[in-house]
Design an enzyme around this catalytic site. Structure first.
Site, short mmCIF file in Angstrom:
data_model
loop_
_atom_site.label_atom_id
_atom_site.label_comp_id
_atom_site.label_asym_id
_atom_site.label_seq_id
_atom_site.Cartn_x
_atom_site.Cartn_y
_atom_site.Cartn_z
N HIS A 39 -7.86 17.39 35.22
CA HIS A 39 -7.33 17.46 33.69
C HIS A 39 -6.27 18.69 33.18
O HIS A 39 -5.59 18.56 32.66
CB HIS A 39 -8.46 17.37 32.77
CG HIS A 39 -9.07 16.14 33.27
ND1 HIS A 39 -8.99 14.72 32.79
CD2 HIS A 39 -10.65 15.97 33.81
CE1 HIS A 39 -9.89 14.14 33.27
NE2 HIS A 39 -10.85 14.80 33.83
O1 RIB Z 1 -12.74 16.43 29.84
C1 RIB Z 1 -12.04 17.27 30.84
C2 RIB Z 1 -12.29 18.83 30.30
O2 RIB Z 1 -13.36 19.13 30.02
C3 RIB Z 1 -11.76 19.39 31.37
O3 RIB Z 1 -11.00 20.68 30.61
C4 RIB Z 1 -12.63 20.06 32.37
O4 RIB Z 1 -12.55 21.46 32.82
C5 RIB Z 1 -13.83 20.08 31.17
O5 RIB Z 1 -13.70 21.52 30.40
#
Ligand code: RIB
Ligand code: CA
Length: 315
Positions: A240
């Site tokens: 992500h």
């Molecule tokens: O939902 C995904 C996010 O939550 C990403 O930034 C992951 O590293 C967690 O922080």
């Protein structure tokens, strides 16, 4: 002129991968890396930021900020995906560094030290630090160039609950404060970031262990694959935060739409849910750009090519 960025991170394996890319990108000047609790405790996140910087040893070390717990504590952590230490239980040693200032102070100082509107804050974890920095310096919103946040979901489900994405769920009150702030914001939600899935072939495309970046990523990534298989039955991993970073470095690969968004802070089932007014006749005021589409294959290729370019620069 390199673009000044502050990375606010809860490392977290995908945060760490984004750091590998950003710290060696000649088009970015990472002026600060500020820790926030989320994937792991605030204390561990602070330690992990130091560990990543020491493992990668970038040509210019950014200012580091220390995380502190959100006012209501962390409701969850990311050990189910990233291990107890947040970095695949690698338990990297860290030198006992001098006392670090709080992340929110470092953010305020770096924004004020730069010319007005020149700093981009890339928020890759819960929004605790960003909200606290805004509360600490009421003029900050006018001085920040742009806040790019990885978080939330527009049409799709959450990931940590059916309704909520992890970063927003960890501190919905801070997320609501940032969403409602008069800053220039872009949201990179799960609807888009879920579309990049790295499979095991990534190990044939990563830099090799003769490079710092290759060694580091090959230490932390296997645990993420185990976590995703165990948790989701997925033979691959989401990244992500590297997608959110790519939205900053390669905006031409993304489409955005102006939206009016807010955060549910009280719901028994919906706490941390991001809500957008997309009615035929909306009444909420637009307050952010939301990434609604991307050229997924090109983004994936950019992530891999930028990791290899980082490895070549890092040595
Ligand atoms: O939902 C995904 C996010 O939550 C990403 O930034 C992951 O590293 C967690 O922080
Ligand atoms: Ca993160």
């Amino acid at each position: 002129m390199a673009r000044k960025v502050i990375l606010d991170v809860d490392p977290g394996i995908d945060d760490a991968m984004a750091l590998c890319m950003a710290l060696f990108d000649p088009e970015l000047e990472v002026v600060a890396v500020t820790a926030v609790g989320g994937n792991c405790s605030p204390e561990q996140a602070t330690r992990n930021v130091q560990a990543v910087i020491e493992q990668l040893d970038p040509p210019r070390w950014p200012r580091l900020g220390a995380a502190s717990p959100p006012d209501d504590g962390l409701p969850v952590d990311g050990r189910h995906l990233y291990g107890a230490d947040g970095l695949g239980d690698t338990n990297f040693d860290v030198a006992e560094r001098q006392h670090l200032h709080p992340s929110e102070k470092v953010i305020c100082d770096q924004v004020r030290d730069a010319s007005e509107g020149s700093v981009t804050i890339l928020a890759l974890g819960p929004l605790t630090n960003i909200a606290r920095a805004m509360a600490r310096d009421p003029d900050l919103n006018a001085l920040i160039g742009q806040i790019v946040m990885m978080g939330g979901a527009v049409s799709g489900p959450g990931n940590i609950t059916p309704a909520a994405e992890f970063n927003v769920y960890c501190d919905p009150v801070s997320a609501q404060a940032v969403f409602r702030s008069r800053s220039t914001k872009t949201l990179v939600p799960l609807d888009v970031t879920n579309r990049v899935v790295l499979n095991y072939d990534i190990f044939n495309r990563l830099p090799d262990v003769s490079t710092k970046v290759g060694r580091f990523l090959r230490k932390i990534l296997p645990s993420a694959f185990r976590g995703y298989r165990r948790q989701f039955g997925l033979e691959g991993i989401h990244v992500h935060d590297t997608v959110a970073l790519t939205a900053v470095t390669h905006p031409e690969l993304f489409s955005t739409e102006e939206m009016a968004g807010d955060v549910e802070t009280l719901g028994e089932l919906t706490a941390g849910m991001t809500v957008f007014d997309r009615r035929q006749a909306p009444t909420w005021r637009h307050n952010m750009d939301v990434v609604t589409d991307m050229q997924t294959d090109k983004v994936t290729d950019v992530i891999i090519s930028r990791i290899n370019a980082a490895a070549a620069r890092a040595g």
